[in-house]
Scaffold this active site. Structure first.
Site, PDB file in Angstrom:
ATOM      1  N   LYS A  40       0.799  -1.222   0.000  1.00  0.00           N
ATOM      2  CA  LYS A  40       0.000   0.000   0.000  1.00  0.00           C
ATOM      3  C   LYS A  40       0.837   1.279   0.000  1.00  0.00           C
ATOM      4  O   LYS A  40       0.313   2.363  -0.256  1.00  0.00           O
ATOM      5  CB  LYS A  40      -0.927   0.024   1.219  1.00  0.00           C
ATOM      6  CG  LYS A  40      -0.218   0.252   2.546  1.00  0.00           C
ATOM      7  CD  LYS A  40      -1.226   0.431   3.672  1.00  0.00           C
ATOM      8  CE  LYS A  40      -0.531   0.751   4.986  1.00  0.00           C
ATOM      9  NZ  LYS A  40      -1.499   0.999   6.083  1.00  0.00           N
ATOM     10  N   TYR A  43       7.657  -0.083  -2.031  1.00  0.00           N
ATOM     11  CA  TYR A  43       8.392  -1.341  -2.061  1.00  0.00           C
ATOM     12  C   TYR A  43       9.667  -1.226  -1.233  1.00  0.00           C
ATOM     13  O   TYR A  43      10.388  -0.227  -1.311  1.00  0.00           O
ATOM     14  CB  TYR A  43       8.716  -1.725  -3.507  1.00  0.00           C
ATOM     15  CG  TYR A  43       7.470  -1.985  -4.320  1.00  0.00           C
ATOM     16  CD1 TYR A  43       6.701  -3.123  -4.090  1.00  0.00           C
ATOM     17  CD2 TYR A  43       7.033  -1.072  -5.282  1.00  0.00           C
ATOM     18  CE1 TYR A  43       5.538  -3.350  -4.817  1.00  0.00           C
ATOM     19  CE2 TYR A  43       5.879  -1.294  -6.014  1.00  0.00           C
ATOM     20  CZ  TYR A  43       5.126  -2.433  -5.766  1.00  0.00           C
ATOM     21  OH  TYR A  43       3.965  -2.651  -6.476  1.00  0.00           O
ATOM     22  N   GLY A  45       9.383  -1.517   2.099  1.00  0.00           N
ATOM     23  CA  GLY A  45       8.854  -1.359   3.444  1.00  0.00           C
ATOM     24  C   GLY A  45       9.541  -0.277   4.254  1.00  0.00           C
ATOM     25  O   GLY A  45      10.308   0.543   3.746  1.00  0.00           O
ATOM     26  N   LYS A  56      21.105   4.787   8.133  1.00  0.00           N
ATOM     27  CA  LYS A  56      22.531   4.514   7.963  1.00  0.00           C
ATOM     28  C   LYS A  56      23.172   5.516   7.015  1.00  0.00           C
ATOM     29  O   LYS A  56      24.364   5.841   7.156  1.00  0.00           O
ATOM     30  CB  LYS A  56      22.750   3.085   7.464  1.00  0.00           C
ATOM     31  CG  LYS A  56      22.137   2.013   8.349  1.00  0.00           C
ATOM     32  CD  LYS A  56      22.385   2.258   9.835  1.00  0.00           C
ATOM     33  CE  LYS A  56      21.536   1.389  10.734  1.00  0.00           C
ATOM     34  NZ  LYS A  56      20.140   1.798  10.854  1.00  0.00           N
ATOM     35  N   ALA A 118      -4.744  -4.414   1.758  1.00  0.00           N
ATOM     36  CA  ALA A 118      -5.461  -5.693   1.792  1.00  0.00           C
ATOM     37  C   ALA A 118      -6.091  -5.954   3.152  1.00  0.00           C
ATOM     38  O   ALA A 118      -5.473  -5.699   4.191  1.00  0.00           O
ATOM     39  CB  ALA A 118      -4.509  -6.835   1.432  1.00  0.00           C
ATOM     40  N   GLY A 186      13.465   8.004  24.900  1.00  0.00           N
ATOM     41  CA  GLY A 186      13.806   6.605  24.665  1.00  0.00           C
ATOM     42  C   GLY A 186      15.267   6.429  24.305  1.00  0.00           C
ATOM     43  O   GLY A 186      15.771   7.095  23.390  1.00  0.00           O
ATOM     44  N   GLU A 209      14.920   8.637  29.551  1.00  0.00           N
ATOM     45  CA  GLU A 209      14.689   7.202  29.471  1.00  0.00           C
ATOM     46  C   GLU A 209      14.135   6.708  30.805  1.00  0.00           C
ATOM     47  O   GLU A 209      14.666   7.036  31.865  1.00  0.00           O
ATOM     48  CB  GLU A 209      15.986   6.481  29.123  1.00  0.00           C
ATOM     49  CG  GLU A 209      15.984   4.983  29.317  1.00  0.00           C
ATOM     50  CD  GLU A 209      14.950   4.267  28.459  1.00  0.00           C
ATOM     51  OE1 GLU A 209      14.161   3.495  29.041  1.00  0.00           O
ATOM     52  OE2 GLU A 209      14.941   4.481  27.235  1.00  0.00           O
ATOM     53  N   HIS A 451      46.482  -9.267   8.083  1.00  0.00           N
ATOM     54  CA  HIS A 451      47.051  -8.249   8.962  1.00  0.00           C
ATOM     55  C   HIS A 451      47.443  -7.032   8.125  1.00  0.00           C
ATOM     56  O   HIS A 451      47.991  -7.173   7.034  1.00  0.00           O
ATOM     57  CB  HIS A 451      48.285  -8.794   9.675  1.00  0.00           C
ATOM     58  CG  HIS A 451      48.988  -7.765  10.514  1.00  0.00           C
ATOM     59  ND1 HIS A 451      48.511  -7.364  11.749  1.00  0.00           N
ATOM     60  CD2 HIS A 451      50.119  -7.044  10.284  1.00  0.00           C
ATOM     61  CE1 HIS A 451      49.322  -6.444  12.244  1.00  0.00           C
ATOM     62  NE2 HIS A 451      50.314  -6.230  11.374  1.00  0.00           N
TER      63      HIS A 451
END
Length: 475
Positions: A40, A43, A45, A56, A118, A186, A209, A451
């Site tokens: 809805k 793409y 999400g 990020k 849906a 938070g 918090e 290394h």
């Protein structure tokens, strides 16, 4: 059937195109199943559009600006100017490229894409309402269904996201200017990632918090390193306080009132407020009762080790199925659901699911802690390598933290790890693989590591657990 309603059918209906849904749809189509994916919004999400990827991107930009301006020790003197609007445009370009890629991948694999919301009509049918006036709706009948509608931010009373300047993480990631004063409610992973980001961009950040420390669920010594670094960046923490109300301030900003369990109140001025107290599943929009599916009190859908709900032909993956609410977990669950539908013997195994927090420094964890291993009946041995003893970490000027590896002493099998330090989100993959393949401490320690690299710290931690470390004192 309503006027304008059309009816179609499909083998597999996937509801929600986040990292669980689109992956499930592609895998189902790859298995030769007629697959329909309903979305809805966008793409990819929340993760791709409003969470993992955009956050990020901004974290990377903020880190670059901060490091450039604080590198005098390395002989670099700079005073970078941050154009947040331009940075957000760049971030949006990254997102657009990836979301377009998801849509192309779905189409290339033969997935039927349907835009709309849906709702279940019965156990084998949904009705999809298309957005926009006069767009109508359609009914889709299915043999199998995979629910992957994700989660949304939790709101707290009096701090509705519709009220400016109260924001969820999505809104904060779209701001076009850096607020002078940011108050964050938070100190979980979302709150800590964005607090650190905006502190580096120049905001005066205050965090309140209810609990007594940052990052609940992580071990104290891990959380302590992240909190100490955040305090060095100027972030002001107030623990044991919950936000109770806000009102307009005298200087054009707002004043947030907090309250302790004992009823003691405090006030904090701010220009913008981020509420990041957790996320809740999006299951209330699905009419699950019509499909004969009940949710838990928190709204989650119970599933078995094959991602099946109480209706064997209906599956649930990702955040709607509960913890761990991680994008990569959702993708794995989506693959398992699709393969089970295709008749394959797939099942979920959660022993080696890594998690990462993109704070400064980063956190990466997988498997068991020492105490969890003891509770599970193992005899744990622990090895640790501090990054301050890593040549590569010192050359990056990021030597805070450590690699800790947990193993079963009698067998040597690797059980888990906790990493806090540079590139922890990348380093944890080696130990996740070790757990998945049943590797021992000797396997990890005997593997020659390049290394100088940060990954050598993983090898040294394994050697330390065996009592034969070279570059740190053995425990």
């Amino acid at each position: 059937m309503v006027v304008g309603d059309i009816a179609t059918g499909t083998d597999v209906l996937v509801v929600g195109a986040g990292p669980g849904g689109y992956v499930a749809a592609i895998r189902a189509a790859q298995k030769g199943l007629d697959t329909t994916l309903v979305e809805k919004d966008a793409y990819g999400g929340t993760c791709l559009n409003y969470g993992c990827i955009p956050s990020k991107a901004l974290i990377t930009g903020a880190n670059l600006a901060h490091e450039a301006g604080h590198a005098e020790e390395m002989g670099i003197h700079a005073d970078p100017a941050v154009d947040l609007s331009a940075m957000v445009d760049w971030k949006d370009g990254v997102v657009d490229q990836l979301t377009g890629g998801v849509e192309k991948l779905c189409k290339a694999n033969g997935v039927n894409l349907v835009e709309g919301e849906a709702r279940f009509a019965d156990e084998h049918k949904v009705r999809v309402a298309h957005g926009g006036e006069g767009q109508g709706s359609e009914s889709i009948e299915f043999e199998h269904c995979i629910v992957s509608t994700g989660s949304r931010p939790i709101q707290i009373p009096g701090f509705e996201f519709a009220d400016d300047p109260i924001h969820d993480s999505r809104e904060l990631l779209a701001m076009d200017s850096v607020p002078d004063r940011l108050l964050v409610v938070g100190a979980g992973y979302i709150g800590m990632e964005l607090s650190t980001t905006y502190a580096k961009l120049g905001s005066d950040v205050t965090v309140v918090e209810m609990l007594d420390d940052v990052l609940p669920g992580y071990e104290d010594d891990v959380a302590r390193i992240v909190r100490k670094r955040a305090e060095e960046l100027g972030i002001d923490f107030h623990f044991g306080e919950g936000a109770s109300e806000w009102q307009n301030g005298p200087d054009g900003g707002v004043v947030v009132t907090t309250e302790t369990e004992d009823g003691e109140e405090s006030t904090y001025p701010a220009d913008e407020v981020l509420v990041a107290v957790g996320r809740q599943p999006v299951t209330d929009t699905l009419d699950l009762d019509a499909a004969g599916i009940e949710t838990t009190e928190q709204g989650f859908i119970d599933t078995d080790d094959r991602a099946r709900t109480e209706q064997d032909h209906i599956f649930a993956v990702g955040d709607v199925a509960g913890e761990p609410m991680l994008a990569h977990t959702a993708s794995k669950e989506g693959i398992v659901a699709a393969e089970v539908i295709a008749g394959e013997p797939a099942a979920l195994d959660y022993q080696a699911i890594p998690a990462a927090v993109f704070t400064d420094p980063e956190i990466g964890t997988v498997g068991m802690t020492e105490s969890e291993a003891e509770e599970a009946g193992f005899e744990p041995t622990v090895g640790q390598m501090p990054f301050r003893a890593s040549g590569r970490a010192l050359t990056t000027n990021h030597a805070e933290g450590f690699v800790r590896i947990v193993a079963d002493e009698p067998s040597g099998f690797v059980l888990g790890a906790q990493i806090v330090g540079p590139e922890a989100s990348e380093l944890i993959a080696e130990i996740a693989l070790a757990i998945e393949m049943g590797a021992t401490l000797e396997d990890v320690a005997s593997t020659i590591h390049t290394h100088p690299t940060l990954a050598e710290a993983v090898m040294e931690a394994a050697e330390n657990a065996m009592g034969q470390a070279i570059h740190t004192l053995n425990r």
